[in-house]
Design a protein around this motif. Structure first.
Motif, PDB file in Angstrom:
ATOM      1  N   UNK A 147      -1.540  -2.249   2.020  1.00  0.00           N
ATOM      2  CA  UNK A 147      -1.561  -1.156   2.304  1.00  0.00           C
ATOM      3  C   UNK A 147      -2.771  -0.630   3.181  1.00  0.00           C
ATOM      4  N   UNK A 148      -4.122  -1.114   2.544  1.00  0.00           N
ATOM      5  CA  UNK A 148      -5.337  -0.967   3.148  1.00  0.00           C
ATOM      6  C   UNK A 148      -5.210  -1.425   4.727  1.00  0.00           C
ATOM      7  N   UNK A 149      -4.817  -2.966   4.571  1.00  0.00           N
ATOM      8  CA  UNK A 149      -4.580  -3.435   6.069  1.00  0.00           C
ATOM      9  C   UNK A 149      -3.685  -2.751   7.054  1.00  0.00           C
ATOM     10  N   UNK A 150      -2.722  -2.214   6.629  1.00  0.00           N
ATOM     11  CA  UNK A 150      -1.571  -1.425   7.230  1.00  0.00           C
ATOM     12  C   UNK A 150      -2.287  -0.150   8.113  1.00  0.00           C
ATOM     13  N   UNK A 151      -3.135   0.590   7.196  1.00  0.00           N
ATOM     14  CA  UNK A 151      -3.795   1.573   7.515  1.00  0.00           C
ATOM     15  C   UNK A 151      -4.961   1.334   8.487  1.00  0.00           C
ATOM     16  N   UNK A 152      -5.428   0.274   8.541  1.00  0.00           N
ATOM     17  CA  UNK A 152      -6.387  -0.188   9.364  1.00  0.00           C
ATOM     18  C   UNK A 152      -5.889  -0.751  10.992  1.00  0.00           C
TER      19      UNK A 152
END
Length: 268
Positions: A147-152
């Motif tokens: 999820x964090x990487x999708x936001x980035x």
């Protein structure tokens, strides 16, 4: 997704087009940029407006090599910067995390459905020892990482899966230095940090260097970031050698949860 590959008839362009097709994308090859500089994104968008509405312009290289390796004779296939695929949205997005290609590898951004793939990379003892301080990666932690990487991605950062043929052999990441890294080495605050992990059966073949060079070229050429940092645990000899070969220099050290860590920086 549909990609318009500009320069698809060239040797590098053919590699890019083939890699995208391997990943299941539709490719519309274009021989040249119609005389327009690649940095004129709005003109490229207008010229290729006949493509799919959700198409992405993929540029196998940025027009001119700035490394000095090519000595004014045009791009060569062994130039790391020539191997970077800069994927830009046809309607003007300039930061979305792109697919990157090298001579042997495709680096594709982590997708929502890639949890099992990244979990398989992280479960190796050699990876877990240094990347997760020898702790198991829980399903909750894995979900948070995805999820964090999708936001980035909208900022051009995130994790890439390192793909060789049909298989995933590792991952490489680019992000603002994590709170954990800053706690170990406070000077990393606000810096761009890279991490890399390969499955153990892919060690020793040069894949890590090939992947890191592509991400470094993308960082400087596309994100226009001239400074990138990394933390390496003292016992991790292979990673120390990798970062030094790729132009990083030691700038300090700090104590991590298990090991003392060396701080590296690369400036272009």
């Amino acid at each position: 997704m549909t990609f318009v590959v500009v320069g698809a008839t060239g040797s590098v362009g053919r590699v890019v087009a083939g890699a995208l097709e391997t990943l299941g994308h539709q490719v519309r090859p274009v021989a040249r940029s119609l005389g327009m500089p690649f940095e004129r994104r709005e003109k490229l968008n207008e010229a290729f407006s006949g493509a799919h509405g959700d198409a992405t312009v993929a540029l196998p290289f940025e027009g001119m090599c700035q490394t000095g390796l090519c000595k004014g004779k045009g791009l060569k296939e062994d130039c790391p910067r020539a191997r970077v695929t800069v994927a830009q949205n046809l309607h003007g997005s300039t930061q979305m995390q792109p697919v990157l290609t090298t001579g042997r590898l495709v680096l594709r951004p982590l997708a929502a459905e890639d949890g099992p793939q990244i979990a398989h990379v992280f479960e190796g003892a050699g990876v877990r020892r240094y990347l997760f301080d020898n702790e198991p990666v829980s399903p909750e932690m894995l979900r948070e990482i995805v999820e964090d990487n999708l936001r980035r991605r909208k900022s051009g950062f995130g994790l890439w899966l390192i793909c060789r043929g049909e298989g995933v052999i590792g991952c490489i990441g680019l992000h603002r230095a994590s709170p954990q890294a800053v706690e170990i080495f406070p000077a990393f605050e606000g810096r761009i940090e890279t991490i890399i992990a390969l499955k153990e059966d892919a060690w020793g073949a040069g894949y890590a260097k090939e992947s890191l060079e592509a991400v470094l070229a993308y960082t400087s050429d596309v994100l226009k970031q001239r400074r990138i940092v990394a933390l390496v645990d003292v016992p991790n000899r292979a990673s120390h050698a990798l970062f030094r070969r790729c132009g990083f220099r030691e700038i300090g050290a700090g104590q991590g949860p298990l090991y003392r860590a060396i701080a590296y920086e690369r400036t272009t």
